[in-house]
Motif scaffolding. Sequence first.
Motif, short mmCIF file in Angstrom:
data_model
loop_
_atom_site.label_atom_id
_atom_site.label_comp_id
_atom_site.label_asym_id
_atom_site.label_seq_id
_atom_site.Cartn_x
_atom_site.Cartn_y
_atom_site.Cartn_z
N ASN A 1 -66.39 -59.48 -80.82
CA ASN A 1 -66.61 -58.76 -79.57
C ASN A 1 -66.07 -57.34 -79.59
OD1 ASN A 1 -67.85 -60.92 -78.11
ND2 ASN A 1 -65.86 -61.91 -78.09
N GLU B 1 -67.32 -54.59 -80.58
CA GLU B 1 -68.29 -53.56 -80.16
C GLU B 1 -68.34 -53.44 -78.64
OE1 GLU B 1 -69.87 -51.40 -82.04
OE2 GLU B 1 -68.88 -52.26 -83.79
N SER B 2 -68.22 -54.55 -77.92
CA SER B 2 -68.24 -54.47 -76.46
C SER B 2 -66.99 -53.80 -75.94
CB SER B 2 -68.38 -55.86 -75.85
OG SER B 2 -67.27 -56.66 -76.17
N PHE B 3 -65.86 -53.94 -76.66
CA PHE B 3 -64.63 -53.23 -76.26
C PHE B 3 -64.79 -51.73 -76.48
CE2 PHE B 3 -62.52 -57.40 -77.29
CZ PHE B 3 -62.23 -57.72 -75.98
N LYS B 4 -65.47 -51.35 -77.54
CA LYS B 4 -65.67 -49.92 -77.83
C LYS B 4 -66.58 -49.29 -76.78
CE LYS B 4 -65.08 -50.05 -82.83
NZ LYS B 4 -65.78 -49.89 -84.12
N LYS B 5 -67.58 -50.03 -76.32
CA LYS B 5 -68.53 -49.50 -75.34
C LYS B 5 -67.88 -49.29 -73.97
CE LYS B 5 -72.50 -51.55 -77.60
NZ LYS B 5 -73.50 -52.61 -77.55
N GLN B 6 -66.86 -50.06 -73.64
CA GLN B 6 -66.23 -49.94 -72.32
C GLN B 6 -65.47 -48.64 -72.17
OE1 GLN B 6 -63.83 -53.40 -71.77
NE2 GLN B 6 -65.55 -54.77 -71.43
N GLU B 7 -65.02 -48.06 -73.25
CA GLU B 7 -64.22 -46.84 -73.16
C GLU B 7 -65.04 -45.62 -73.03
OE1 GLU B 7 -61.58 -46.60 -76.42
OE2 GLU B 7 -60.54 -48.42 -75.87
#
Length: 70
Positions: free
Chosen positions: A62, A64-70
Motif C-alpha cells: 500500500n 503507493e497510496s501513502f505517497k499519493k496522499q501527500e
Amino acid sequence: MSAAVLRGIARLAPALRLAALPQRAGIATKPARSPVSTVESIIGFSTLTIVMLLPAGWFLTNIESFKKQE
C-alpha cells in the motif's frame, strides 16, 4: 552538569549497585517438563513469521497510496 549533581550521583551509586545484586536471571538448568513436538515448533515458528512479516508486507503493498496522499 554541576559538581554538586555529580557528587550526589557518586554518593548514590553504591546503594544502587547493592539494590541490583539480589536480582537473578531465571535460568533453567533442568530439561523441559514436556518436550515440544515438531508440529508445535512448526506452528509456533509459522505464527511468529506471519505476525512479523504481515504488517511489513501490507505496508509495502500500500505504499503507493501513502505517497499519493501527500
